[in-house]
Design a protein around this motif. Structure first.
Motif, mmCIF file in Angstrom:
data_model
loop_
_atom_site.group_PDB
_atom_site.id
_atom_site.type_symbol
_atom_site.label_atom_id
_atom_site.label_comp_id
_atom_site.label_asym_id
_atom_site.label_seq_id
_atom_site.Cartn_x
_atom_site.Cartn_y
_atom_site.Cartn_z
ATOM 1 N N HIS A 30 0.859 -1.179 0.000
ATOM 2 C CA HIS A 30 0.000 0.000 0.000
ATOM 3 C C HIS A 30 0.902 1.239 0.000
ATOM 4 O O HIS A 30 1.811 1.341 0.834
ATOM 5 C CB HIS A 30 -0.905 0.022 1.241
ATOM 6 N N TYR A 31 0.647 2.146 -0.914
ATOM 7 C CA TYR A 31 1.547 3.300 -1.059
ATOM 8 C C TYR A 31 0.865 4.372 -1.897
ATOM 9 O O TYR A 31 -0.145 4.140 -2.563
ATOM 10 C CB TYR A 31 2.850 2.872 -1.737
ATOM 11 N N GLU A 32 1.461 5.554 -1.863
ATOM 12 C CA GLU A 32 1.042 6.635 -2.739
ATOM 13 C C GLU A 32 2.221 6.978 -3.641
ATOM 14 O O GLU A 32 3.346 7.087 -3.184
ATOM 15 C CB GLU A 32 0.624 7.867 -1.925
ATOM 16 N N GLY A 33 1.935 7.140 -4.937
ATOM 17 C CA GLY A 33 3.007 7.481 -5.864
ATOM 18 C C GLY A 33 3.394 6.300 -6.733
ATOM 19 O O GLY A 33 2.572 5.426 -7.028
ATOM 20 N N ILE A 34 4.675 6.255 -7.120
ATOM 21 C CA ILE A 34 5.193 5.232 -8.029
ATOM 22 C C ILE A 34 6.016 4.216 -7.235
ATOM 23 O O ILE A 34 6.973 4.588 -6.547
ATOM 24 C CB ILE A 34 6.051 5.877 -9.138
ATOM 25 N N PHE A 35 5.616 2.957 -7.313
ATOM 26 C CA PHE A 35 6.209 1.922 -6.462
ATOM 27 C C PHE A 35 7.722 1.825 -6.645
ATOM 28 O O PHE A 35 8.473 1.759 -5.664
ATOM 29 C CB PHE A 35 5.549 0.571 -6.760
ATOM 30 N N LEU A 36 8.194 1.826 -7.899
ATOM 31 C CA LEU A 36 9.635 1.677 -8.133
ATOM 32 C C LEU A 36 10.427 2.847 -7.564
ATOM 33 O O LEU A 36 11.558 2.677 -7.095
ATOM 34 C CB LEU A 36 9.926 1.513 -9.621
ATOM 35 N N GLU A 37 9.834 4.039 -7.571
ATOM 36 C CA GLU A 37 10.520 5.194 -6.975
ATOM 37 C C GLU A 37 10.619 5.045 -5.458
ATOM 38 O O GLU A 37 11.636 5.406 -4.851
ATOM 39 C CB GLU A 37 9.787 6.486 -7.333
ATOM 40 N N ILE A 38 9.581 4.489 -4.850
ATOM 41 C CA ILE A 38 9.614 4.246 -3.401
ATOM 42 C C ILE A 38 10.664 3.185 -3.075
ATOM 43 O O ILE A 38 11.419 3.301 -2.106
ATOM 44 C CB ILE A 38 8.220 3.828 -2.894
ATOM 45 N N LEU A 39 10.729 2.139 -3.924
ATOM 46 C CA LEU A 39 11.751 1.107 -3.733
ATOM 47 C C LEU A 39 13.151 1.694 -3.828
ATOM 48 O O LEU A 39 14.049 1.328 -3.066
ATOM 49 C CB LEU A 39 11.600 0.006 -4.780
ATOM 50 N N GLU A 40 13.361 2.580 -4.806
ATOM 51 C CA GLU A 40 14.685 3.203 -4.969
ATOM 52 C C GLU A 40 15.091 3.939 -3.702
ATOM 53 O O GLU A 40 16.262 3.990 -3.335
ATOM 54 C CB GLU A 40 14.674 4.169 -6.156
ATOM 55 N N GLU A 41 14.098 4.513 -3.016
ATOM 56 C CA GLU A 41 14.384 5.274 -1.801
ATOM 57 C C GLU A 41 14.591 4.366 -0.587
ATOM 58 O O GLU A 41 15.520 4.570 0.210
ATOM 59 C CB GLU A 41 13.234 6.243 -1.522
ATOM 60 N N LEU A 42 13.752 3.326 -0.458
ATOM 61 C CA LEU A 42 13.750 2.527 0.774
ATOM 62 C C LEU A 42 14.497 1.205 0.652
ATOM 63 O O LEU A 42 14.944 0.647 1.652
ATOM 64 C CB LEU A 42 12.305 2.228 1.197
#
Length: 350
Positions: free
Chosen positions: A134-146
């Protein structure tokens, strides 16, 4: 044929822990599969084994930072996930540690709630979980961050530059492990190869962590391979088919490119644009249809990758060559040196 037939003794000091400063300065053991002759070279010598009209087939899959460290929302207990396969609609098959803390219904949090998840199911084969994010935004961008790079378990050193676990031509995100045979290429070396009149074709196969899964059965034929997603488009299929038609050799860069081509190829070696899932298991006795030469790294003892290259050359030739590689202190596994298995003959499949 037994799994133990593919065992060799490897001193731990030969397992490469970090990549070399310059990619193409890795050593390259060149094995002529027709004669068994061995040469000790460097990867920048690869063009000497290529001819105009040959084609290099590269896997352009890109590794995602698939390792996530988080907590259970209710208890704060530390949880580790490795994303394996995108099932669509925000659901991924994941490896979980510790598994007993990831029961169905458990709610997980990463990056102080920037990404949350729910365990939806436990899979019967090996206990992997289906997890909905569950997230807001683009999943791959969140992965790149976390997320972090899910390095193989035999690499203990910290990777300073995550791009060194990517090929210079990586393009399509989706792998949980690098197609490591391609890590030795530089943009300059690829340009040199193109300037020789050698074609470059791309396939995509998203590499799963099943690559590192040990073979646990005694009889090789009883092993069940993991499935991985592949794609080949029209343009690259045409390059491969024209090479075959004109008598050029197909050089597969890596076992992932090999498995993709052998999955797709017809009996005459021709390929067609398509995508799908492959669990092809190649071991001695297999008749290759699609490739003539193979660029690869040095593989784990008793692994399916050892079995594949033993099918491509011969088990006896591969085992004796690995003995030489150990004696010569080549660097092994993902960040290690390269091996070229080649034939000088015109396309074997014509």
């Amino acid at each position: 044929m037994k799994t133990s037939d593919f065992y060799y003794d490897l001193p731990e000091r030969l397992i490469a822990q970090t990549p070399l400063d310059k990619r193409d300065t890795s050593r390259m053991l060149a094995l002529n599969k027709d004669t068994g002759a061995i040469e000790h070279r460097h990867f920048y010598n690869l063009p000497e084994y290529l001819r105009a009209g040959d084609t290099l087939v590269l896997n352009n899959s890109r590794v995602i930072p698939a390792r996530l460290l988080g907590v259970r929302e209710d208890t704060g207990y530390p949880i580790e996930l490795v994303l394996l396969t995108d099932k669509g609609d925000g659901v991924w098959e994941c490896l979980t540690r510790p598994g007993k803390k990831c029961r169905v219904g458990a709610k997980l949090s990463f990056g102080e709630g920037k990404l949350t998840a729910t365990v939806e199911d436990i899979l019967p084969d090996g206990g992997n979980r289906l997890i909905r994010f569950h997230y807001e935004g683009i999943f791959l961008e969140i992965l790149e961050e976390l997320g972090m790079m899910p390095l193989p378990p035999y690499i203990k050193e910290k990777l300073e530059d995550p791009e060194r676990y990517q090929t210079v031509y990586s393009k399509t995100p989706g792998s949980a492990a690098a197609p490591t045979a391609g890590l030795h290429f530089t943009p300059e070396l690829l340009q040199q190869i193109k300037d020789m009149g050698v074609n470059i074709a791309y396939v995509t196969l998203h590499v799963g962590l099943g690559t590192f899964r040990p073979v646990k059965v005694e009889d090789v034929s009883e092993h069940v391979m993991h499935s991985e997603f592949y794609m080949l488009d029209e343009e690259n299929a045409a390059i491969i088919n024209n090479t075959r038609k004109n008598g050029g050799r197909i050089f597969a860069v890596g076992t992932t490119a090999t498995r993709t081509l052998e999955t797709i190829a017809a009996e005459d070696g021709s390929v067609r644009p398509c995508s799908g899932w492959t669990n092809i298991f190649i071991y001695p006795g297999y008749q290759f249809k699609a490739i003539d030469c193979l660029v690869t790294n040095f593989h784990l003892p008793e692994s399916t990758l050892m079995m594949l290259i033993s099918a491509f050359a011969s088990r006896d030739m591969i085992m004796s060559t690995y003995k030489v590689a150990v004696q010569e202190e080549y660097r092994f596994f993902s960040f290690g040196d390269s091996m070229l298995i080649y034939t000088n003959k015109e396309d074997n499949h014509v």
